[in-house]
Structures are given as structure tokens and as C-alpha cells.
Design a protein around this motif. Sequence first.
Motif, PDB file in Angstrom:
ATOM      1  N   CYS A   1      58.365  35.544  68.835  1.00  0.00           N
ATOM      2  CA  CYS A   1      57.038  36.167  68.824  1.00  0.00           C
ATOM      3  C   CYS A   1      56.315  36.028  67.489  1.00  0.00           C
ATOM      4  O   CYS A   1      55.092  36.165  67.419  1.00  0.00           O
ATOM      5  CB  CYS A   1      57.145  37.645  69.182  1.00  0.00           C
ATOM      6  SG  CYS A   1      57.942  38.635  67.910  1.00  0.00           S
ATOM      7  N   GLY A  27      59.997  47.163  72.231  1.00  0.00           N
ATOM      8  CA  GLY A  27      61.158  47.060  71.350  1.00  0.00           C
ATOM      9  C   GLY A  27      60.841  47.530  69.933  1.00  0.00           C
ATOM     10  O   GLY A  27      61.698  48.145  69.274  1.00  0.00           O
ATOM     11  N   THR A  28      59.643  47.251  69.467  1.00  0.00           N
ATOM     12  CA  THR A  28      59.247  47.726  68.135  1.00  0.00           C
ATOM     13  C   THR A  28      59.284  49.251  68.092  1.00  0.00           C
ATOM     14  O   THR A  28      59.762  49.838  67.115  1.00  0.00           O
ATOM     15  CB  THR A  28      57.821  47.213  67.799  1.00  0.00           C
ATOM     16  OG1 THR A  28      57.799  45.794  67.901  1.00  0.00           O
ATOM     17  CG2 THR A  28      57.398  47.644  66.399  1.00  0.00           C
ATOM     18  N   LEU A  84      56.380  38.037  64.867  1.00  0.00           N
ATOM     19  CA  LEU A  84      56.032  39.284  64.153  1.00  0.00           C
ATOM     20  C   LEU A  84      56.727  39.368  62.790  1.00  0.00           C
ATOM     21  O   LEU A  84      56.127  39.751  61.795  1.00  0.00           O
ATOM     22  CB  LEU A  84      56.411  40.502  65.004  1.00  0.00           C
ATOM     23  CG  LEU A  84      55.490  40.823  66.177  1.00  0.00           C
ATOM     24  CD1 LEU A  84      56.178  41.797  67.125  1.00  0.00           C
ATOM     25  CD2 LEU A  84      54.168  41.417  65.709  1.00  0.00           C
ATOM     26  N   GLY A 109      63.031  44.078  60.565  1.00  0.00           N
ATOM     27  CA  GLY A 109      63.859  44.800  61.530  1.00  0.00           C
ATOM     28  C   GLY A 109      63.089  45.869  62.278  1.00  0.00           C
ATOM     29  O   GLY A 109      63.363  46.148  63.445  1.00  0.00           O
ATOM     30  N   MET A 110      62.121  46.480  61.603  1.00  0.00           N
ATOM     31  CA  MET A 110      61.294  47.497  62.266  1.00  0.00           C
ATOM     32  C   MET A 110      60.372  46.838  63.307  1.00  0.00           C
ATOM     33  O   MET A 110      60.102  47.397  64.360  1.00  0.00           O
ATOM     34  CB  MET A 110      60.432  48.226  61.239  1.00  0.00           C
ATOM     35  CG  MET A 110      61.233  48.986  60.206  1.00  0.00           C
ATOM     36  SD  MET A 110      61.620  50.636  60.765  1.00  0.00           S
ATOM     37  CE  MET A 110      60.092  51.455  60.372  1.00  0.00           C
ATOM     38  N   TYR A 111      59.854  45.650  62.981  1.00  0.00           N
ATOM     39  CA  TYR A 111      58.917  44.997  63.903  1.00  0.00           C
ATOM     40  C   TYR A 111      59.608  44.301  65.075  1.00  0.00           C
ATOM     41  O   TYR A 111      59.074  44.282  66.180  1.00  0.00           O
ATOM     42  CB  TYR A 111      58.070  43.961  63.158  1.00  0.00           C
ATOM     43  CG  TYR A 111      56.893  44.575  62.425  1.00  0.00           C
ATOM     44  CD1 TYR A 111      55.786  45.042  63.133  1.00  0.00           C
ATOM     45  CD2 TYR A 111      56.888  44.707  61.047  1.00  0.00           C
ATOM     46  CE1 TYR A 111      54.709  45.625  62.473  1.00  0.00           C
ATOM     47  CE2 TYR A 111      55.814  45.290  60.377  1.00  0.00           C
ATOM     48  CZ  TYR A 111      54.724  45.747  61.107  1.00  0.00           C
ATOM     49  OH  TYR A 111      53.666  46.326  60.459  1.00  0.00           O
ATOM     50  N   CYS A 112      60.760  43.694  64.825  1.00  0.00           N
ATOM     51  CA  CYS A 112      61.321  42.764  65.824  1.00  0.00           C
ATOM     52  C   CYS A 112      61.566  43.445  67.168  1.00  0.00           C
ATOM     53  O   CYS A 112      62.459  44.279  67.305  1.00  0.00           O
ATOM     54  CB  CYS A 112      62.627  42.154  65.341  1.00  0.00           C
ATOM     55  SG  CYS A 112      63.332  41.087  66.613  1.00  0.00           S
ATOM     56  N   PRO A 113      60.815  43.068  68.203  1.00  0.00           N
ATOM     57  CA  PRO A 113      60.960  43.736  69.504  1.00  0.00           C
ATOM     58  C   PRO A 113      62.269  43.390  70.194  1.00  0.00           C
ATOM     59  O   PRO A 113      62.623  44.012  71.174  1.00  0.00           O
ATOM     60  CB  PRO A 113      59.788  43.181  70.334  1.00  0.00           C
ATOM     61  CG  PRO A 113      58.918  42.416  69.406  1.00  0.00           C
ATOM     62  CD  PRO A 113      59.758  42.038  68.222  1.00  0.00           C
ATOM     63  N   ASP A 114      62.972  42.389  69.661  1.00  0.00           N
ATOM     64  CA  ASP A 114      64.189  41.928  70.328  1.00  0.00           C
ATOM     65  C   ASP A 114      65.469  42.239  69.557  1.00  0.00           C
ATOM     66  O   ASP A 114      66.536  41.719  69.911  1.00  0.00           O
ATOM     67  CB  ASP A 114      64.066  40.430  70.629  1.00  0.00           C
ATOM     68  CG  ASP A 114      63.034  40.224  71.735  1.00  0.00           C
ATOM     69  OD1 ASP A 114      61.829  40.094  71.417  1.00  0.00           O
ATOM     70  OD2 ASP A 114      63.425  40.265  72.910  1.00  0.00           O
ATOM     71  N   PHE A 115      65.375  43.052  68.528  1.00  0.00           N
ATOM     72  CA  PHE A 115      66.553  43.469  67.736  1.00  0.00           C
ATOM     73  C   PHE A 115      67.300  42.259  67.177  1.00  0.00           C
ATOM     74  O   PHE A 115      68.520  42.238  67.090  1.00  0.00           O
ATOM     75  CB  PHE A 115      67.504  44.352  68.587  1.00  0.00           C
ATOM     76  CG  PHE A 115      66.788  45.354  69.465  1.00  0.00           C
ATOM     77  CD1 PHE A 115      65.884  46.258  68.910  1.00  0.00           C
ATOM     78  CD2 PHE A 115      66.984  45.386  70.839  1.00  0.00           C
ATOM     79  CE1 PHE A 115      65.216  47.181  69.711  1.00  0.00           C
ATOM     80  CE2 PHE A 115      66.304  46.299  71.650  1.00  0.00           C
ATOM     81  CZ  PHE A 115      65.420  47.195  71.082  1.00  0.00           C
ATOM     82  N   ALA A 116      66.541  41.218  66.848  1.00  0.00           N
ATOM     83  CA  ALA A 116      67.143  39.935  66.480  1.00  0.00           C
ATOM     84  C   ALA A 116      67.144  39.680  64.973  1.00  0.00           C
ATOM     85  O   ALA A 116      67.642  38.636  64.545  1.00  0.00           O
ATOM     86  CB  ALA A 116      66.380  38.803  67.188  1.00  0.00           C
ATOM     87  N   HIS A 128      67.198  42.220  76.272  1.00  0.00           N
ATOM     88  CA  HIS A 128      66.529  43.069  77.251  1.00  0.00           C
ATOM     89  C   HIS A 128      65.535  42.258  78.086  1.00  0.00           C
ATOM     90  O   HIS A 128      65.312  41.080  77.833  1.00  0.00           O
ATOM     91  CB  HIS A 128      65.849  44.235  76.529  1.00  0.00           C
ATOM     92  CG  HIS A 128      64.911  43.803  75.435  1.00  0.00           C
ATOM     93  ND1 HIS A 128      63.871  42.929  75.650  1.00  0.00           N
ATOM     94  CD2 HIS A 128      64.844  44.133  74.119  1.00  0.00           C
ATOM     95  CE1 HIS A 128      63.198  42.752  74.528  1.00  0.00           C
ATOM     96  NE2 HIS A 128      63.771  43.453  73.568  1.00  0.00           N
TER      97      HIS A 128
END
Lengths: 282, 76
Positions: free
Chosen positions: B22, A28-29, B24, B63-70, A19
Motif C-alpha cells: 500500500c 489494520g491501522t 503507507l 508499524g503504526m500505519y501498516c494495515p497488514d502488520f508487516a 487478514h
Amino acid sequence: MSERANPVERYLRSDRIPHIWCPGCGIGTTVNCFTRAIDESGIPMDRLAVVSGIGCTGRVAGYMHVDSFHTTHGRAIPFATGLKLAAPGMKVVVYSGDGDLFAIGGNHFIHAARRNLDMTVVCVNNLTYGMTGGQLTPTTPEEAIASTSPYGNFEQPFNLPYLAESCGAVYVARWTTYHVTHLKKAMREALLKKGFSFVEVISPCPTLYGRRNRIGDGLDEVKTYKQRSVIRNGAPTSEVSLGMTGPIVVGKFVDRERPTYQDAMDQFYARKLGDRYARASQ
Amino acid sequence: MAQPTRRVRGVVVIHAERCKGCGLCVEFCPTDVLALSPAFTSKGYHPPEVVRGEACSGCDLCGMYCPDFAIYGYRL
Ligand SMILES: Cc1ncc(C[n+]2csc(CCOP(=O)(O)OP(=O)(O)O)c2C)c(N)n1
Ligand code: SF4
Ligand code: SF4
Ligand code: SF4
Ligand SMILES: [Mg+2]
């Protein structure tokens, strides 16, 4: 052994990922929490609509693989209102930013809450207009530096949970992107609540807010949420305003019952018109 | 000396090319399974790598934190 998929994946238009959001951006979070909340709510994907306005947060509608609509700036709630009234069987979620929902779109928010429209509003509150360059929004804390307030903000910001409760929302919660499990639970409760539910998520915009205010990167900002947050379920919303420093009060503040717009309309016209009233909602 | 064997409880999966470095996931993994790798993704970010895989519970907080779905985890 075959690998299990990321639970977020089936809700994404994967061809649009990666994205556009910056490294460490919190949006995203919030999407992770939201998709897991949908799973837990049991709401089928084909009964869910996600509506956004314009902004970085507004992109959420475009990334989600459900019926979604990216409206014009500030107009997510009016679009969602029409959608809900025309298709009462849909669960309608408005997912947008603080600027979109509370500056240009503020009037729509107060009336949707007043009418107790049956919808969920998620506000990713990064305290700024991220997409357009970090200008002041109605939620920017006093003293904060924005591109339009280089010496700091002297305006009193909105306290969003207080605003939502005062206008009539039946469910009001605030969490930060540090509180992922609490946020997921609040989103699930909001999705299952009948009436106007509101979830505020305090979220970092490292590029245009954190850096300018010397908070650091996205991770640094989430660490400040961890330090500053105080969980106070049921706190009077008049006491939860946000500053640059001091506590970030989080929790579920409001959970009450009130007839929805549709129910009130049905009851009212059934009383006034009797058999002559043809119910719209079914 | 034989080490006592512990059942592996969880798995973490990393999709490095989506990662934006990032940190996180590294910070908020409760059992310090992850570290940012010195390697680069094709976009120039340092993705996480598994340094203590046996400690992963599959809790999916990453998985909950990752803003990039990575990244994400699951229980076995
Ligand atoms: C009618 C109109 N006015 C102004 C804009 C410019 N604009 C685009 S996004 C945005 C603000 C978005 O801020 P927010 O809703 O907080 O979202 P964020 O980017 O912070 O997630 C503005 C003012 C626009 N697109 N349309
Ligand atoms: S500008 Fe701010 S809100 Fe927009 S993607 Fe970047 S960090 Fe996120
Ligand atoms: S699943 Fe949980 S324990 Fe495993 S790496 Fe992710 S956060 Fe750490
Ligand atoms: S949270 Fe996601 S984007 Fe951030 S470092 Fe970990 S894998 Fe990369
Ligand atoms: Mg914003």
C-alpha cells in the motif's frame, strides 16, 4: 542480537494473518493504534473483551487474541451490555463499522450512551458498507457516490460526535488513520475513562468508497486526511459534520463526568431499598 | 575520507510476505528510510525495502500505519 517482536503481535491470533482486508484499507491501522493503546493503558489482556458486529470492521474481534465475540449485525452493543453487567470487572470494547453501529445498530448506540454504560465504542467510519459492496450508510457524506446512490447522496448524514454527545457519552473524540499517535492516545484515554466513551476513526475503504469517489487508493485517501484535517480540541460537536470536501475537524471534543448506569442503579436502589439491596457490581 | 560515524538509533523489521504494497510506510516514515522494492511477494505485491537504514530512529510510525502488520520499528 535478538529481534524484538512487533508490539501488535501478542494481541493477534497470528494464525489468522494475513487478514482479509484489502490493500490500503484503514482498519489494520486502527488495530495497531488500539493494541498500543491497550499496552499503555496497563489493562491486562485477560480483563479486556472486544465485541464486534458484522462488516469488514467486525472482523477485528476475530483477529484479536483476547476474549472476543463477533455478534450478529448491529448487535455488538447489546451483547457488550450483557457482558459488562454480568462481569463488571471486565473492560468491554465495542469495535465496529459505521453501518453496523449507526444503521441497524443505531438504536442500541443511543441508549448505551444515554445510560452511560461503562464501555468504549470504537467506530471505524469508512463512510460506507464495505463488506457488502459499498452501499450508502448513515454517515455517507452528501454528494458521495455509493452503489445505491449512483448519482450521489442527497440525504443528510449523521454527525457522529454530535450524536454521541447529545445522547450522553462522557468522552468523544474523532481522528483519522493519518493521525496514528493522536488516535492511540484517544483510544488509551477512552479505555481508561469510566462511562460511555466513543472514538470515531475516519478510515479509507479504497475498494468500495475511494475508487468510486475518485479519491484513489488507500494512501491517496490518507493524504487527503492530512490535507483536510483541522485539529480543534474542545470544538462544539455541532460544528464537526463531514462533507466530501472542506475540513475534517478532529480532536477530543467531550471529556466530562456523569454517573454510570451501574453506579446510578446502585445509588438509586440503596436509597430506595436500604439493606434489602444486594449490589450486583463489585 | 573517513565518514563521521553516527550511532545507529533504530531498527526496522519487514515481514514482506504479509505486505500488500500500500505504500503507507514509505510515505509516512519521517526520515525516508524506506522505498517500495521492484521485487514481488508471492502474492504479487511490491514490499518495502530499507534504502537508508542508518537514518532509522526506530520511531515505529511505519508499524503504526501498516494495515497488514508487516513492518515495525524499535529503538536501540
Ligand atoms: C441482519 C443482517 N442484515 C444485513 C447483513 C449484511 N451486512 C453484512 S456487513 C454489512 C454492513 C457493514 O458495514 P459497516 O458496519 O460500515 O462495516 P464495514 O464493512 O464498512 O467495515 C451488512 C449490511 C447482515 N450480515 N445481517
Ligand atoms: S471492502 Fe473496504 S472496508 Fe472492506 S476490507 Fe476492503 S477496503 Fe477495507
Ligand atoms: S521506525 Fe520510524 S524511522 Fe524507522 S523505518 Fe519505521 S517510520 Fe522510518
Ligand atoms: S504499510 Fe505495510 S502493507 Fe503497506 S507497503 Fe508498507 S509494509 Fe507493505
Ligand atoms: Mg463502514
